[in-house]
Design a protein around this motif. Sequence first.
Motif, PDB file in Angstrom:
ATOM      1  N   ASN A 541       0.926  -1.253   0.177  1.00 54.91           N
ATOM      2  CA  ASN A 541       0.017   0.122   0.021  1.00 54.91           C
ATOM      3  C   ASN A 541       0.973   1.408  -0.117  1.00 54.91           C
ATOM      4  O   ASN A 541       0.590   2.179  -0.784  1.00 54.91           O
ATOM      5  CB  ASN A 541      -0.967   0.033   1.249  1.00 54.91           C
ATOM      6  CG  ASN A 541      -2.201  -0.911   1.206  1.00 54.91           C
ATOM      7  OD1 ASN A 541      -2.203  -1.282  -0.038  1.00 54.91           O
ATOM      8  ND2 ASN A 541      -2.865  -0.944   2.066  1.00 54.91           N
ATOM      9  N   LYS A 544       1.943   1.764  -3.358  1.00 49.58           N
ATOM     10  CA  LYS A 544       0.873   1.837  -4.095  1.00 49.58           C
ATOM     11  C   LYS A 544       0.452   3.509  -4.098  1.00 49.58           C
ATOM     12  O   LYS A 544      -0.015   4.059  -5.173  1.00 49.58           O
ATOM     13  CB  LYS A 544      -0.563   0.938  -4.172  1.00 49.58           C
ATOM     14  CG  LYS A 544      -0.288  -0.032  -4.593  1.00 49.58           C
ATOM     15  CD  LYS A 544      -1.664  -0.946  -4.692  1.00 49.58           C
ATOM     16  CE  LYS A 544      -2.108  -1.327  -3.381  1.00 49.58           C
ATOM     17  NZ  LYS A 544      -3.280  -2.145  -3.441  1.00 49.58           N
ATOM     18  N   TYR A 545       0.395   3.821  -2.836  1.00 48.28           N
ATOM     19  CA  TYR A 545      -0.317   5.153  -2.498  1.00 48.28           C
ATOM     20  C   TYR A 545       0.624   6.263  -2.338  1.00 48.28           C
ATOM     21  O   TYR A 545       0.698   7.189  -1.723  1.00 48.28           O
ATOM     22  CB  TYR A 545      -1.346   5.213  -1.393  1.00 48.28           C
ATOM     23  CG  TYR A 545      -2.520   3.983  -1.755  1.00 48.28           C
ATOM     24  CD1 TYR A 545      -3.430   4.352  -2.947  1.00 48.28           C
ATOM     25  CD2 TYR A 545      -2.560   2.763  -1.204  1.00 48.28           C
ATOM     26  CE1 TYR A 545      -4.336   3.469  -3.125  1.00 48.28           C
ATOM     27  CE2 TYR A 545      -3.482   1.826  -1.658  1.00 48.28           C
ATOM     28  CZ  TYR A 545      -4.306   2.265  -2.550  1.00 48.28           C
ATOM     29  OH  TYR A 545      -5.161   1.201  -3.104  1.00 48.28           O
ATOM     30  N   ASP A 569       5.501   6.091   5.013  1.00 47.92           N
ATOM     31  CA  ASP A 569       5.621   6.345   3.474  1.00 47.92           C
ATOM     32  C   ASP A 569       5.397   8.071   3.303  1.00 47.92           C
ATOM     33  O   ASP A 569       5.285   8.617   4.286  1.00 47.92           O
ATOM     34  CB  ASP A 569       4.535   5.699   2.720  1.00 47.92           C
ATOM     35  CG  ASP A 569       3.273   6.013   2.951  1.00 47.92           C
ATOM     36  OD1 ASP A 569       2.852   7.253   2.782  1.00 47.92           O
ATOM     37  OD2 ASP A 569       2.426   5.030   3.105  1.00 47.92           O
ATOM     38  N   GLN A 588     -12.453   1.729  -0.363  1.00 45.04           N
ATOM     39  CA  GLN A 588     -11.326   2.403  -1.147  1.00 45.04           C
ATOM     40  C   GLN A 588     -11.489   3.851  -1.328  1.00 45.04           C
ATOM     41  O   GLN A 588     -12.591   4.250  -1.621  1.00 45.04           O
ATOM     42  CB  GLN A 588     -11.100   1.856  -2.511  1.00 45.04           C
ATOM     43  CG  GLN A 588     -10.767   0.113  -2.879  1.00 45.04           C
ATOM     44  CD  GLN A 588     -10.884  -0.292  -4.070  1.00 45.04           C
ATOM     45  OE1 GLN A 588     -11.712  -0.121  -4.793  1.00 45.04           O
ATOM     46  NE2 GLN A 588      -9.882  -0.917  -4.431  1.00 45.04           N
ATOM     47  N   GLY A 601      -9.979  -3.437  -2.270  1.00 50.09           N
ATOM     48  CA  GLY A 601     -10.091  -2.881  -0.904  1.00 50.09           C
ATOM     49  C   GLY A 601     -10.193  -3.775   0.444  1.00 50.09           C
ATOM     50  O   GLY A 601     -11.061  -3.606   1.346  1.00 50.09           O
ATOM     51  N   LEU A 604      -6.451  -3.813   3.872  1.00 48.54           N
ATOM     52  CA  LEU A 604      -6.378  -3.475   5.088  1.00 48.54           C
ATOM     53  C   LEU A 604      -7.277  -4.502   6.156  1.00 48.54           C
ATOM     54  O   LEU A 604      -7.017  -4.466   7.217  1.00 48.54           O
ATOM     55  CB  LEU A 604      -6.829  -2.064   5.358  1.00 48.54           C
ATOM     56  CG  LEU A 604      -5.229  -1.104   4.883  1.00 48.54           C
ATOM     57  CD1 LEU A 604      -5.967   0.251   4.811  1.00 48.54           C
ATOM     58  CD2 LEU A 604      -4.212  -1.610   5.573  1.00 48.54           C
TER      59      LEU A 604
END
Length: 644
Positions: A541, A544-545, A569, A588, A601, A604
């Motif tokens: 994640n 990704k984000y 991050d 999401q 989604g 987590l």
Amino acid sequence: MQSKVNNQTNQLRWVILLLAIAVILPTVCLLWFMTQAVKNESLAIRQKLIDSYAGRAQEIFFKYPDGFINDQNNFSASVIYDQNDKIIYPVHSIQNTTVLSDALQKVWKLEYSDKNFDEAIKQYKSIADTSSTVEVIYECQTAIARCFVKQNKITEAIEEYRKLAYPDSNTINKNLPPAQIAPAGLMLAEMYSKVNHKDLPKELQKQLSDSTGLIIPTETRIFVLSRLIDLAKTNGLAETLKTEIQTAQKIIDSDSISLMATDYLEKHSDLKPFPQGVFRKIEGRQSVYGIHFKSSGRNRLELLTPEKMSQFWQKNADDFTDKLVFCRIYDDKGLQIAGDRTVEGELFSTLNLKNHFAGFKAELCLQAGVFKEAANRQMLIYIWVAAIVISLMLISSLLAGRAVLRQAKLNKLKNDFIATVTHELKTPLSSMRVLVDTLLEGRCQTKQQETEYLQLISKENIRLSKLIDNFLTFSRMERNKQAFDIAPASPVEIANNAAEAVQTKFEKANVRFSLNILKPLPMINADKDAMVTVLVNLLDNACKYSNDNKHIELNVFAENNSVCFAVKDNGIGLTRRQTKKIFDRFYQVDTSLSRQAEGAGLGLSIVKFIVDAHKGKIDVESKPDKGSIFKITLPIIKSQAGEM
Ligand code: ADP
């Protein structure tokens, strides 16, 4: 889509409405039954009371009173008749029929008008000496004594009165009737009292005792006895002559009552209003109760004062009274004679008394409030039962409602799941199909392009497998079948494995990655593979984000008997609202079709499920455009706790 949602809400409304009816309808019925039951209960209680007191009332109002007349002491006085129905007691005054001679009348003039007492005494003496009539001699002798008193010659007066009170058997005085002796005795005592004579106590005692037994007119007896009592009292002899005074007083009382009764009886001349053996009220100057008996042809009326009558019935009323009931007794004229007058109560039975008290009435009442109290107590029980039943109904319908809602939610989840799975699988599959088709059709020009396509297929394949892995984990999780193999594990090893797993991906994505392990670290109880999945998900994640210039850290350190894994991050970050929702399934932040990041989604929610199963916790610190920190805290093995 919109109509489907509407349909579901409508269905839900119906379910809620039905549930409400299922609670309200039985509640209303229950309340109605309860009120009916309370009403019936009150009637039942009343009947029970009446039954239980009937026996006691029988004893108190019918049995005991019958024995009353057997004890002569219960009566206060009486009126006695002879065989010709003439009243012989109380005795009425005898009319003085003696015609006194002219001579005597002349002497009276001397005494009363001329006040020539010496001459009067002389003439009274001469009349007495020459007369042979006992009344005339008595008249003269009392007149002589009177004249001495008027002259204040008390010794002489005493002498005269003594002759009358103690008639000598040799004189004519011996024939004097007691009706005349008694007043003379009283006068003698009066004279003694005047001179404080030493014989006064003896004389008073004798006169008090004698007069009680004399058959003299009742009014005279009352007068003589009352005067004698007064004399005793004024001369300080009340204590010495206590017994005599008490006896005399009793006679005065009963004489007075008898006289009172004859006042009435003379007016009504017969005993008609007196059925035999039944009490009736006589209302004269003062009221008195009479009961008529006839034996050997003679009539007798026993008398009872209202006070005594009330006393007798009050005792019975007291016997009957308890916490629940009391009574009121009324005489033949309807006047209340016993029982509580002031207390308010509820009448539950009226008894007509019998035999000697026929015509009397007893009202049996419930103590005020008692009945209400019993009914209230019953009501309270009903209210409690109703409250419990209603609460049980509410709870069960709430549980049912919750189950229905949960089912509805689960259905929605299933639908979402299918939609998401289809959508997420479609993308890699279609891109793989395009690549495979291109290869099959031999449209690749170079070997290098061919290898590139195959690599792309393999990448999509890996992505697909990962996606399916996630779906499977989620599905197992839903069925609660995810069994963890929890054993002592090294946090260092977990962190290294996770770092290794993402290494290639991070290198390709130009991620600056640093793994910081603050040693020494205690062991934790964990499923190693599951924890690696957790960290890989978080690291994925983070990658990704984050936009360009990605900088990701995995920090592992010990803190307060726990080991923490923090993934930091410098990515797009999250708002506070988003932070609260990211652990929900299928949530999401960016749901647009154009979104870059893959995923369903679920990552987590899987992370949270695993961390919860390890009794750990997950915290998120994030700000939009400032990056995020996902921190997992797991408890260390207890035996090591002290070492930290
Ligand atoms: P997904 O498969 O969409 O990644 P996740 O459950 O892993 O599902 O994450 C849920 C959502 O939380 C993501 O769609 C993303 O919007 C947000 N999210 C997760 N991790 C981060 C992160 N490190 N930075 C910003 N947003 C994140």
